[in-house]
Enzyme design. Structure first.
Site, short mmCIF file in Angstrom:
data_model
loop_
_atom_site.label_atom_id
_atom_site.label_comp_id
_atom_site.label_asym_id
_atom_site.label_seq_id
_atom_site.Cartn_x
_atom_site.Cartn_y
_atom_site.Cartn_z
N LYS A 27 2.44 -1.07 -6.17
CA LYS A 27 2.06 0.44 -6.84
C LYS A 27 3.28 1.05 -7.46
CE LYS A 27 -1.31 1.32 -3.09
NZ LYS A 27 -1.81 1.94 -1.95
N GLN A 50 0.98 5.47 2.70
CA GLN A 50 0.37 4.15 2.66
C GLN A 50 -0.38 4.10 4.24
OE1 GLN A 50 -0.05 1.85 0.22
NE2 GLN A 50 -1.44 0.73 1.69
N ASP A 98 -4.46 9.93 -3.66
CA ASP A 98 -5.32 9.05 -3.16
C ASP A 98 -6.73 9.71 -2.85
OD1 ASP A 98 -4.69 6.42 -2.70
OD2 ASP A 98 -3.94 6.78 -0.56
#
Ligand code: NAP
Length: 283
Positions: free
Chosen positions: A53, A97, A120
Site C-alpha cells: 500500500k 491494518q 477503508d
C-alpha cells in the site's frame, strides 16, 4: 471460454487516474494528499499488505507514512495516535491494518477514526451512508469489484446477483452496491441451503468466503460474470480463490483470476478513496 478480467491492468488504469488527480490536488493546495497507515504487531501478511500500500501510494503521488507499533501496544496508546492523526490537517486518510492483535478490538479502533478520513470505508458512519445510498467513503474491495463489472460492460440492472459471504468488509457492502445498481441480490453464507442451486441462478457471482474452490465450476450459469474475492493459500504455497477457476471458465462469460484479480483493485481503490477524502476535506 470465459474472458479474463485482468485486475492488474485495470488497477494500473485506476492508479494512473489517481496520480493525475493527486497531482492536480497538490498543484491547487500546495501539498500532496496524505495517507497514514497504522500497523500494530509483526503479522507477516499484514507487513506485506502495508508495504504494498505504501509503495503504491508513493507512486501515485500520495504522501504519508507508516506508523509501526509493537504488538503489545495498549488500546489507550493506539487511540491517542488515532486522535493525533485525526487532528492533523495534512492527513486525509487513515488506515489501521486489520486484524489487530487479540487484545485490541478492531471495531473500537475503527470507530475512533474520523469518518472523513476513513479511507477503508469501515466506520459505521460510512457504512450507514452506503446503507442509505448516499455519497461517502466506501470499502475498497467491493468498490474494486464494482469497477471490474463496469469495465467489462456488465450492468447489474435487472440481473440476479449472488453474493457469497456476509462480512462487513466485503459481502454486505458489495450486496448493497449491487442493489444500488438495481440487481436482484441474494446473499449466501455458511447456513445457506442449496448453495449450488443459488449460484446456478445467478448472472453475477461474487465469492467472498475464504474456502479454496468452494464454488464448483459446473454450478456456474452459462454466461455469468464471476468475481472471485477469496484468497486462499494452498499447502504448496500457491494462492487460489473461492471458485474452481478452470471449471468456472468453461461456463462464465467473464471471470477474475486469483491472484491478479480483485487483490490489485483493492489497493487501487484505497488510493482513489484517499484522493476522494482529500478533495472532500478541502472543498
Ligand atoms: P469472513 O469475514 O471470514 O467472511 C466469510 C463469509 O463466508 C462469512 O459470511 C461466512 O458465513 C461465509 N462462509 C464461510 N464458509 C462458508 C460456506 N461453506 N458456504 C457459504 N458461505 C460460507 O471473510 P472476508 O473478510 O469477507 O473475506 C473473504 C475472503 O476474501 C477471504 O479469502 C479473504 O482473504 C478475501 N479477501 C480478499 C480481499 C482482496 O483484496 N482480494 C480483500 C478482503 C478479503 P457466516 O457469516 O455464516 O459465518
Amino acid at each position: 471460454m470465459a474472458e479474463l478480467i485482468d485486475g492488474k491492468a485495470l488497477a494500473k488504469e485506476v492508479r494512473a487516474e489517481v496520480k493525475t488527480r493527486a497531482e492536480a490536488f497538490a498543484a491547487k493546495h500546495g501539498r500532496a494528499p496524505g495517507l497514514h497507515v497504522v500497523l500494530v504487531g509483526e503479522d507477516p501478511a499484514s507487513q506485506v499488505y502495508v508495504r504494498n500500500k505504501q509503495r503504491a501510494a508513493g507512486k501515485a503521488g500520495i504522501a504519508g507514512e507508516v506508523h509501526r507499533l509493537p504488538a503489545e501496544t495498549t488500546e489507550a496508546d493506539l487511540l491517542a495516535l488515532i486522535a493525533e492523526l485525526n487532528a492533523a490537517p495534512g492527513i486525509d486518510g487513515i488506515l489501521v491494518q486489520l486484524p489487530l492483535p487479540d487484545h485490541l478490538d478492531d471495531q473500537t479502533i475503527v470507530d475512533a477514526i474520523d469518518p472523513e478520513k476513513d479511507v477503508d470505508g469501515l466506520h459505521p458512519f460510512n457504512a450507514g451512508l452506503l446503507f442509505v445510498g448516499r455519497h461517502g467513503l466506501r470499502p475498497c474491495t467491493p468498490s474494486g469489484c464494482m469497477r471490474m463489472l463496469e469495465h467489462v460492460g456488465c450492468n447489474p440492472k435487472g440481473k440476479r446477483a449472488l453474493v457469497l459471504g456476509r462480512s462487513t468488509l466485503v459481502g454486505k457492502p458489495i450486496a448493497l452496491m449491487l442493489l444500488e445498481k438495481h440487481a436482484t441480490v441474494t446473499i449466501a453464507h455458511s447456513r445457506t441451503e442449496d448453495l449450488a442451486e443459488r449460484v446456478g441462478e445467478a448472472d453475477i457471482v461474487v465469492a467472498a468466503v475464504g474456502r479454496a474452490e468452494l464454488v464448483q465450476g459446473d454450478w456456474i450459469k452459462k454466461g455469468a460474470v464471476v468475481i472471485d474475492v477469496g484468497i486462499n493459500r494452498l499447502e504448496d504455497g500457491s494462492l487460489t480463490g473461492d471458485v474452481d477457476f478452470g471449471g468456472a471458465s468453461k461456463h462464465a462469460s467473464y471471470i477474475t483470476p486469483v491472484p491478479g484479480g480483485v487483490g490489485p483493485m483493492t489497493i487501487a481503490m484505497l488510493l482513489s478513496n484517499t484522493v476522494d477524502a482529500a478533495e472532500a476535506r478541502t472543498r
